[in-house]
Design an enzyme around this catalytic site. Structure first.
Site, PDB file in Angstrom:
ATOM      1  N   ASP A  18      52.291   9.204  37.567  1.00 22.00           N
ATOM      2  CA  ASP A  18      52.750   8.550  36.640  1.00 22.00           C
ATOM      3  C   ASP A  18      53.723   8.951  35.646  1.00 22.00           C
ATOM      4  OD1 ASP A  18      53.018   6.857  34.390  1.00 22.00           O
ATOM      5  OD2 ASP A  18      50.823   6.582  34.028  1.00 22.00           O
ATOM      6  N   LYS A  81      62.061   9.172  28.794  1.00 18.26           N
ATOM      7  CA  LYS A  81      62.116   8.111  29.655  1.00 18.26           C
ATOM      8  C   LYS A  81      62.814   7.067  28.971  1.00 18.26           C
ATOM      9  CE  LYS A  81      58.762   5.108  32.291  1.00 18.26           C
ATOM     10  NZ  LYS A  81      57.210   5.176  32.444  1.00 18.26           N
ATOM     11  N   GLU A 180      54.687  -0.012  37.718  1.00 15.89           N
ATOM     12  CA  GLU A 180      53.566   0.289  36.829  1.00 15.89           C
ATOM     13  C   GLU A 180      52.296  -0.641  36.978  1.00 15.89           C
ATOM     14  OE1 GLU A 180      55.126   2.005  33.244  1.00 15.89           O
ATOM     15  OE2 GLU A 180      55.982   3.739  34.464  1.00 15.89           O
ATOM     16  N   ASP A 202      50.765  -4.456  30.235  1.00 15.92           N
ATOM     17  CA  ASP A 202      50.792  -3.333  30.348  1.00 15.92           C
ATOM     18  C   ASP A 202      51.679  -2.847  29.157  1.00 15.92           C
ATOM     19  OD1 ASP A 202      51.595  -0.310  30.698  1.00 15.92           O
ATOM     20  OD2 ASP A 202      52.394  -0.805  32.559  1.00 15.92           O
TER      21      ASP A 202
END
Lengths: 615, 184
Positions: A18, A81, A180, A202
């Site tokens: 992850d 990211k 994810e 999420d």
């Protein structure tokens, strides 16, 4: 006749990673086929996605790098990211809130300045991946080269490609990019319900995803997905920082927003306060800088007012996702929460209200994605048999046609792999090239969508206008990444396609970064193995030295003593070589030759202990 | 690695029919996915991986087409040489000429800021939605008829209905866009 040799070998391990905005984790399937997260050197399962370049030129990742955010803010980067797969032009908003130092000359690929060097976002992500790889290798005691890496479901092609590039640069074979929320569903579904409709909400550090899945006998079919790749806990932190900075400005009469170390210290303080507010109705933001102190009470009520619009921004995508999935809210059996930001009570309430179901929180929201990635790794390596993920592409894929209008070829929420074939022709006599502009997004006009790449169909046979027929196949693979191939429909021969990605690295650039880093990664791994072998050697050398003082040593035959001395010298000779296998072999030899000595020593110890005992 | 059929019906092992049992189609889709999905080929050779990728892309495209009755009908029509698709939907079906003329007037008025056109548009929307439902019911009848008789004349009929349906659908979308857009 020689029998055919079949090398069954050892199944090569695949880990699940992850790669998060705030924290990164690596998981694996343990011997009992349960997913589990691997702790780092410091025992922490969460590796902060922070990278720092020390003044000596070493790269440090994780908790230690997080400390450097305050001491060396100009050599340290976090939340990278957010910049993956983006161009300098589209991160201006980001730059107002994040202390990214973009190097000059950044255009289609951003370069980040860390001290005196510059790195692209995939290179920085590769440092994080390499740390996770290292952690996994130390924990598992074997080289790790294959991985499943998770990405936000709503990541576009360029962002996915950048993530894959990061894997390649880190010397890892990224077997699959998994969305994810889908990974989270896998982690939940493994031993839970067999059938039904599940929504996964999420909200992470920097991205928001919502996915709706249909579970049927081990098949996880994503019906629809939606989200926002620039919405998350970071945005909440920035609100709090902004308020505190204004307070400090008026209280101290000083604007500290340009002091990197001050802002980072403050950032830490507001994050801690934010986290406490999930459990208590009020708390203090406490911050000290250069001898001065700042303190402010914040109640949950004030906090909720402050973040209401951020929470609200997640609801639109949820409604669209439900609509696209073709289900009614009542049909959704369960809601799963993923990401640290879902610990905020206001977020939970909003989700509960919208979906009319109490959300599931049995798994740690920080770990569930890594656990799911590990399950997917198990699926790919064949150790998890009944499960199968059927995911979708989050955005429609189209080409620019006359007047700047987009013609859609593959619609969003299509199950991947998905493909479409389109025939192109020439507009003028003897035309040799046709340029195809590929875009991703839902808008009508090309300029409102995300440009993916320009494909140049080259060396077309010169023919009168409209006679050439070039068949172009657009294929979105199981990673959600576009592949384009073309052939001349008249001759059937493959047509060459020149790809100019709009954002991101070219293949050559990635190759250059790989060759630079792979050497280093292998070097690192070998160096560690040698170091470990030497520690082992030290241990046995010390033990033998000590044993020589023991009476038991004198009880050995001359031959036995000679053998031990010879083996000991041989170990000393190879001790400084960098061949860990050789060192290990000599350790083994010495170990075997001292076996009898060790036994005798135990016997002597026992008998002398008995002698000493008064009966 | 047996080559897979690029024909959607054949890939699913189904008769080339217009009426399909959707739960059965889904069952076949899951089972074929288990067989061909790239996840099952990750550690195989490059050729096998490419094979799985290509086969699954066809499978997914096929499922998307066959589970949607309109896309399915378009596909079967194309198979049978009725390949005019989009073109046919640009011409106003003669029986709708008058309605479309009135609708366009009302749309113009609303765009010009005249809210009094709203009730007329609401009315038109209802009418077109009802029309679409009628078309869908006609289509179902024709599907059954084709599966029974395998008559090309039925396909020609379906071609016309599909064109009319697309035209009506576009009208509904346009009216809905105007109504919600003007309200916002």
């Amino acid at each position: 006749m020689t029998p055919i040799q079949i090398d069954f070998g050892k199944q090569e391990r695949v880990v699940g990673i992850d790669l998060g905005t705030t924290n990164s984790l690596v998981g694996y399937m343990d011997a009992a086929q349960h997913p589990s997260v691997i702790p780092g050197e410091d025992g922490d399962k969460l590796v902060p996605s922070v990278v720092t370049l020390t003044r000596k030129g070493d790269v440090i990742v994780g908790n230690k790098a997080r400390a450097a955010l305050i001491d060396e803010p100009d050599r340290t980067v976090y939340s990278i990211k957010r910049l993956m797969g983006r161009g300098a032009g589209d991160v201006q908003e980001e730059l107002k809130l994040f202390p990214f130092r973009i190097a000059e000359g950044s255009e289609s690929v951003i370069r980040i300045q860390l001290g005196e060097r510059t790195f692209t976002p995939p290179e920085i992500s590769a440092f994080i991946l390499r740390q996770l790889k290292k952690n996994a290798e130390a924990f598992l005691g074997e080289p790790v080269t294959k991985a499943v890496v998770t990405v936000p479901a709503y990541f576009n092609d360029a962002q996915r490609q950048a993530t894959k590039d990061a894997g390649r640069i880190a010397g890892m074979d990224v077997l699959r990019l998994v969305n994810e929320p889908t990974a989270a569903a896998l982690a939940y579904g493994l031993d839970k319900r067999r059938d039904g409709i599940v929504a996964v909400y999420d909200l992470g550090g920097g991205t928001f995803d919502i996915s709706i899945l249909k579970l049927h006998d081990g098949i996880f079919e994503v019906l629809a997905t939606n989200g926002d790749t620039h919405l998350g806990g970071d945005d909440i932190d920035n609100r709090l920082i902004h308020i505190a900075l204004e307070d400090v400005h008026s209280e101290w009469g000083k604007d500290i927003s340009h002091y990197g170390d001050a802002v980072q210290t403050l950032r830490r303080a507001v994050i801690e306060a934010k986290e406490r507010l999930s459990f208590v109705p009020a708390t203090n933001i406490e911050f000290a800088y250069k001898g001065k102190k700042y303190q402010r009470e914040i109640t949950r009520e004030v906090f909720e007012k402050l973040i209401a619009d951020i929470v609200d921004r997640t609801l639109g995508p949820c409604r669209n996702c439900i609509k696209d999935a073709g289900v009614a809210v009542e049909q959704i059996d369960e809601v799963v929460l993923v990401g640290g930001s879902t610990r905020i009570p206001m977020v939970r309430n909003a989700v509960e209200t919208l979906f009319r179901a109490k959300p599931h929180t049995d798994l740690n929201p920080d770990e569930v994605v890594a656990l799911g990635a590990a399950v997917q790794a198990g699926i790919l390596s064949g150790t998890v048999e009944n499960q199968l993920l059927l995911d979708v592409t989050p955005l429609s894929l189209g080409i620019e046609t006359m007047g700047g209008v987009v013609s859609k070829l593959i619609h969003r929420n299509s199950t991947i792999p998905a493909s479409a074939t389109e025939t192109f022709t020439t507009a003028v006599d003897g035309q040799r090239n046709v340029l195809i502009h590929v875009l991703q997004g839902e808008r009508e006009l090309a300029k409102d969508n995300r440009s993916l790449a320009r494909f140049d169909l080259k060396d077309i046979d010169p023919l009168p206008a409209g006679m050439a027929r070039i068949e172009v196949r657009f294929l979105i693979d199981a990673n959600g990444i576009l592949n384009v191939t073309a052939r001349d429909a008249r001759t059937g021969k493959e047509q060459s396609v020149d790809i100019k990605p709009s954002y991101g690295l070219t293949d050559e650039q990635v190759e250059a970064m790989i060759s630079e880093s792979i050497d280093r990664a292998e070097e690192d791994f070998r160096a560690r193995q040698v170091a470990e072998a030497r520690v082992e050697a030290d241990r046995i050398l010390a033990a033998v030295d000590k044993a020589k003082q023991n009476d038991a040593y004198l009880d050995l035959t001359d031959q036995e003593r000679n053998d031990i001395t010879r083996a000991l010298n041989e170990l000393l000779v190879v001790y400084h070589s960098d061949d860990h296998l050789l060192i290990r072999a000599k350790i083994e030899q010495l170990n075997n030759l001292t076996m009898k000595l060790a036994e005798n020593m135990i016997n002597t110890a026992v008998s002398s202990a008995l002698k000493g005992t008064k009966i | 690695m047996n080559p897979v059929s690029s024909n959607y019906y054949d890939f699913f092992g189904l008769e080339h029919k217009l009426d399909l049992d959707l739960p059965d189609l889904e069952k076949r889709f899951y089972s074929l996915s288990r067989q061909y999905h790239p996840d099952r080929y990750t550690l195989k050779s490059r050729e096998e991986q490419q094979y799985a990728l290509d086969a699954t892309a066809i499978l997914n495209d096929a499922y998307r087409t066959l589970r949607d009755p309109l896309a399915r009908a378009e596909y079967l029509l194309k198979e049978n040489g009725f390949d005019i698709g989009e073109q046919g939907s640009k011409n106003v079906p003669p029986e709708l000429l008058e309605e479309v003329f009135e609708l366009n007037m009302a749309l113009e008025e609303l765009r010009g800021g005249d809210d009094s056109a709203r009730p007329a548009l609401e009315e038109a929307r209802k009418k077109f939605v009802a029309m679409r439902e009628q078309i869908d019911s006609d289509l179902r009848g024709q599907f059954t008829e084709y599966d029974r008789a395998r008559d090309r004349n039925v396909l020609a009929e379906i071609r016309g209905i599909l064109n009319r349906r697309r035209y009506v659908r576009n009208l509904v979308n346009e009216v809905e866009k105007e109504l919600t857009g003007a309200a916002a």
